[in-house]
Structure formats: structure tokens, C-alpha cells
Motif scaffolding. Sequence first.
Motif, mmCIF file in Angstrom:
data_model
loop_
_atom_site.group_PDB
_atom_site.id
_atom_site.type_symbol
_atom_site.label_atom_id
_atom_site.label_comp_id
_atom_site.label_asym_id
_atom_site.label_seq_id
_atom_site.Cartn_x
_atom_site.Cartn_y
_atom_site.Cartn_z
ATOM 1 N N ALA A 93 0.827 -1.207 0.000
ATOM 2 C CA ALA A 93 0.000 0.000 0.000
ATOM 3 C C ALA A 93 0.861 1.256 0.000
ATOM 4 O O ALA A 93 0.597 2.216 -0.741
ATOM 5 C CB ALA A 93 -0.928 -0.011 1.212
ATOM 6 N N GLY A 94 1.914 1.265 0.815
ATOM 7 C CA GLY A 94 2.772 2.443 0.910
ATOM 8 C C GLY A 94 3.493 2.734 -0.392
ATOM 9 O O GLY A 94 3.603 3.896 -0.821
ATOM 10 N N SER A 95 3.995 1.695 -1.041
ATOM 11 C CA SER A 95 4.711 1.869 -2.304
ATOM 12 C C SER A 95 3.798 2.457 -3.378
ATOM 13 O O SER A 95 4.182 3.392 -4.095
ATOM 14 C CB SER A 95 5.267 0.516 -2.757
ATOM 15 O OG SER A 95 5.876 0.619 -4.016
ATOM 16 N N CYS A 96 2.590 1.923 -3.496
ATOM 17 C CA CYS A 96 1.648 2.432 -4.499
ATOM 18 C C CYS A 96 1.177 3.845 -4.152
ATOM 19 O O CYS A 96 0.990 4.687 -5.044
ATOM 20 C CB CYS A 96 0.449 1.497 -4.609
ATOM 21 S SG CYS A 96 0.820 -0.095 -5.392
ATOM 22 N N ARG A 97 1.019 4.110 -2.875
ATOM 23 C CA ARG A 97 0.596 5.439 -2.444
ATOM 24 C C ARG A 97 1.631 6.499 -2.825
ATOM 25 O O ARG A 97 1.306 7.565 -3.353
ATOM 26 C CB ARG A 97 0.375 5.434 -0.931
ATOM 27 C CG ARG A 97 -0.264 6.694 -0.367
ATOM 28 C CD ARG A 97 -0.371 6.625 1.147
ATOM 29 N NE ARG A 97 -1.176 5.501 1.593
ATOM 30 C CZ ARG A 97 -0.708 4.500 2.333
ATOM 31 N NH1 ARG A 97 0.571 4.466 2.683
ATOM 32 N NH2 ARG A 97 -1.509 3.519 2.706
ATOM 33 N N ARG A 98 2.890 6.188 -2.573
ATOM 34 C CA ARG A 98 3.961 7.141 -2.890
ATOM 35 C C ARG A 98 4.127 7.318 -4.398
ATOM 36 O O ARG A 98 4.390 8.420 -4.887
ATOM 37 C CB ARG A 98 5.272 6.666 -2.270
ATOM 38 C CG ARG A 98 5.309 6.762 -0.755
ATOM 39 C CD ARG A 98 6.700 6.466 -0.221
ATOM 40 N NE ARG A 98 7.102 5.081 -0.496
ATOM 41 C CZ ARG A 98 6.842 4.056 0.314
ATOM 42 N NH1 ARG A 98 6.166 4.255 1.439
ATOM 43 N NH2 ARG A 98 7.248 2.832 -0.001
ATOM 44 N N ALA A 99 3.987 6.226 -5.157
ATOM 45 C CA ALA A 99 4.216 6.291 -6.602
ATOM 46 C C ALA A 99 3.089 6.981 -7.356
ATOM 47 O O ALA A 99 3.329 7.625 -8.391
ATOM 48 C CB ALA A 99 4.420 4.882 -7.151
ATOM 49 N N HIS A 100 1.849 6.861 -6.847
ATOM 50 C CA HIS A 100 0.702 7.320 -7.632
ATOM 51 C C HIS A 100 -0.166 8.364 -6.922
ATOM 52 O O HIS A 100 -1.113 8.879 -7.539
ATOM 53 C CB HIS A 100 -0.170 6.123 -8.012
ATOM 54 C CG HIS A 100 0.566 5.094 -8.815
ATOM 55 N ND1 HIS A 100 0.805 5.237 -10.162
ATOM 56 C CD2 HIS A 100 1.134 3.909 -8.450
ATOM 57 C CE1 HIS A 100 1.480 4.185 -10.601
ATOM 58 N NE2 HIS A 100 1.692 3.355 -9.585
ATOM 59 N N GLY A 101 0.138 8.661 -5.671
ATOM 60 C CA GLY A 101 -0.646 9.659 -4.953
ATOM 61 C C GLY A 101 -2.078 9.243 -4.709
ATOM 62 O O GLY A 101 -2.975 10.086 -4.603
ATOM 63 N N ILE A 102 -2.299 7.932 -4.626
ATOM 64 C CA ILE A 102 -3.645 7.387 -4.416
ATOM 65 C C ILE A 102 -3.829 7.016 -2.946
ATOM 66 O O ILE A 102 -2.927 6.472 -2.302
ATOM 67 C CB ILE A 102 -3.866 6.137 -5.292
ATOM 68 C CG1 ILE A 102 -3.829 6.509 -6.779
ATOM 69 C CG2 ILE A 102 -5.175 5.431 -4.955
ATOM 70 C CD1 ILE A 102 -4.970 7.370 -7.237
ATOM 71 N N GLU A 103 -4.999 7.290 -2.401
ATOM 72 C CA GLU A 103 -5.330 6.856 -1.045
ATOM 73 C C GLU A 103 -5.525 5.340 -1.032
ATOM 74 O O GLU A 103 -6.388 4.813 -1.745
ATOM 75 C CB GLU A 103 -6.610 7.552 -0.569
ATOM 76 C CG GLU A 103 -7.070 7.117 0.819
ATOM 77 C CD GLU A 103 -8.424 7.678 1.195
ATOM 78 O OE1 GLU A 103 -9.008 7.166 2.178
ATOM 79 O OE2 GLU A 103 -8.904 8.609 0.516
ATOM 80 N N ILE A 104 -4.723 4.633 -0.237
ATOM 81 C CA ILE A 104 -4.806 3.169 -0.152
ATOM 82 C C ILE A 104 -4.866 2.761 1.316
ATOM 83 O O ILE A 104 -4.053 3.232 2.126
ATOM 84 C CB ILE A 104 -3.599 2.484 -0.825
ATOM 85 C CG1 ILE A 104 -3.443 2.947 -2.278
ATOM 86 C CG2 ILE A 104 -3.758 0.963 -0.790
ATOM 87 C CD1 ILE A 104 -2.242 2.374 -2.975
#
Length: 434
Positions: A93-104
Motif C-alpha cells: 500500500a505504501g509503495s503504491c501510495r507514494r508512486a501514484h498519490g492514491i489513497e490506499i
Amino acid sequence: MDVFVTRSQPDLGFLDIRPGDWVVIKPNLVKECKENDPSQWECVITSPTLIGFVCEYVCRRLGGRGRVTICDAPQTDSSFEKIARLLDLDGIAGSCRRAHGIEIEVVDLRNEEWVSEAGIVTKRYRLPGDPRGAVAFNLGEQSLFYGYRGEGHYYGADYDSSVVNGHHNGKTHEYLICATPILADVFINLPKLKTHKKAGVTLSLKNLVGINADKNWLPHHTEGSPRDYGDQFPDMRVMQMIEQGAVHFARRLALGVPGLGPIISQKLRSAGTVAFGEGDKVIRSGNWHGNDTTWRMALDLNRCLLYGNPDGTLRDEGPKRHYSIIDGTIGMEGIGPMQGEPVASNVVIGGADAVAVDMVAARVMGFDWRKIPIIREAFGKMLYPITHVRPEDVNVRSDIPGWGGRFIEIIDRKFLKFKPHFGWAGHIEYERVL
């Protein structure tokens, strides 16, 4: 209608993800390890590689707008903390959040966690559950339990069978569903490729047990034998009658005598195992091909998800966007879903229709979907249908030589040969009919 079967990274282009969508990713997080081998977990829960791959793809498609929830309701006696740590869900979740600015977010949907000793619940802890609450659905006459002959004799997830029977009688057939999957725009199902003691297989359709807010609303089997409209045992002989009476006594004791009751029940259970046989050798609790209860429950749950509104009504305008991607990298055969043996099947199976995906997956496992009620009955006519696809409309796309083509023409292909649960052996294996 295409279903893919691949040994490489799947092409997820069939997922309809739009900027601004709320997407739920629902893996199978049933338990942190096999019940009989704490060192094995890869064959039990969805691969972190697949979860991360799907989450990354979804975030790219959202284009910076929307949100993702990774969630499940594991077995009540499981540790979500251990599961999340094994799979590094917070890291994904953290990796995708940082890469895409999406709330996860990563959410344990359960309201309660139990500590079980020798099969008896000794402690219960309250959990926050779904942060958005739960939605009660009454399918009424549309339920697959409406008019069912086993009414009044259902057994759920806990000792007090009055709860499950209170929610399933007459024109009342209620399910308590976590609100997050209902509120979301898109539901992506990531089940495992496993055999199952009560359903034959546990694939996309069965995986929806994990969206429940209270699993004791779910009928798991019907007490008795087919002779008296039950499916707990294949036959109700003297030993089964004695066992059933002993089980009822132990349940009443565990419920009625706080503290001491569960301790005595543990000892009674241990003595019962000696007298009546181990669960991995003796058919009981609906763990056989004659279970006529679990498939009804699972298909009802699918309809709640597909058509459910936040106010507990069912909509007529069409189902939720719902996709299935089965993790078969390491599957499970035999005494599934918790005690079977790992199978390095190295496949991923997916598509835009859960029933079609499960039909193909069963065939890949070496089983005949027509002999498995949870798949066969999903093709039935219903007011709120689970699928609009016909078997003859399904095409298998595969990078494995000889595995592709029209599904109904797949006859002599050499797929995998999973060993069924012993209660299903000899009843679901694929055999060519000449």
C-alpha cells in the motif's frame, strides 16, 4: 467471453478502472498458515506478488484520482496482523501510495477475533471491523434458501445455532455484509486455487465469505443426514447419532457455563476425536459432496455484492463491476482449504465473469464443473443472476500450449490433476463422456 490461463504476468486490460473510482481488492487471507503446519502459508493465502501487481495496475489506471481498499475478513481464529506482515500489505500500500498519490488502506473487516484451543473458543476480542459499518440484506423469496427443506436445522460459524436459524426462516434470509465492498465502484476478487471440504473447490464464488460482518449469519451445513433433509453426515447411523448428541451437549456447555464450560468442552472434544475419529479421516460437519447448504449461502452472497445498495435493497439496473483473478501459483489439493497439500501449479486464471472463471479453473484443476454445485447452480435462472454467460460462449486464452480454445471443445487436454478432498473424491473428477 474470454478467460485467460497464464504462466506469465497476466494482461489486466479487461479491468474497467476509471479515474475517480473506489476499488476494492479482496484477496483470500483466510489464515496465516496451514492448520496442521505453521511453516506453510503460500498455499493458503493469496500471493503478495499478485496482490502488488494488481494494486499497481489499478493505481496507474486511476490516474491520480480515486482510492483503493485491500481488505478481507479472515477466519475468526486467525491473526490479521501476522497475515499482513507475511504479505507485507502495508508495504504494498505504501509503495503504491507514494508512486501514484492514491489513497490506499488495508482493512481487517472482522468485528471479532477468537482464540481457539483444541477446537474450542476460549477467548473473544472485539475488533473495529469495517470503518464504514455493515449493511443487512434480506433476500427473502429470492434467496436460494427460500423453501429449502433443511430450514430450522442450519449450523453457522459459532456454537449458538439459534443465531443462524433466526436469520434464515420463512421469508427471512438475511446476510450482514461489510459496507466497504458494497459502497465501492469496483470489486476485484483475488482467490486461491484450492480444494474445499464443504464446496468441492474454493475459487471466486466461495471467496465472498470474506466480505461478511458476521459469519454466524451464514449457514454452513444442515444438521442430520439426507434421510432427514440434512447434510451433516452422509448417513445417520448409531455412531453419528451419538456424536451429534455429544456435540450438542458440548455446545450448550460452552455457551452456558462461562469460563469452565469451554475448558470442559475441550476435554470432551478430545475424547470425541478418539471415539468418533479424526476430522481428516471421517466425514462430518457437511464436509462432503452431499453438502447442499454451503453453495446456496455462497451464491446468495455473490448476489448481495453484485446488486446490493447501501440501504440494503437490491438494484435492478445491473451488477457492480466485478472481476476475478485466481492465484494458482501455489495451489492446494486434498484436505482444503486449510490442511491440504501444496501444488506448484504455476498458473493465474482470470476474467470479467466469476462463474466463467471458476468453471475454467475447475477444469484446469482436473475437475468437472457440472459436478460441483457452487459452479453448476450459478448458471441457474435467478431474478438477480450471477452470470449472463453461457458455457458455450466461453473462450480460453492461454500461453500454455494446447490449453486454449473454446471451452466446450476442451475435452482431451492434459490439464492439472488436483486430488479432491476425501469427502468429494470419486464425485467431481473430470471424465470424458463418449
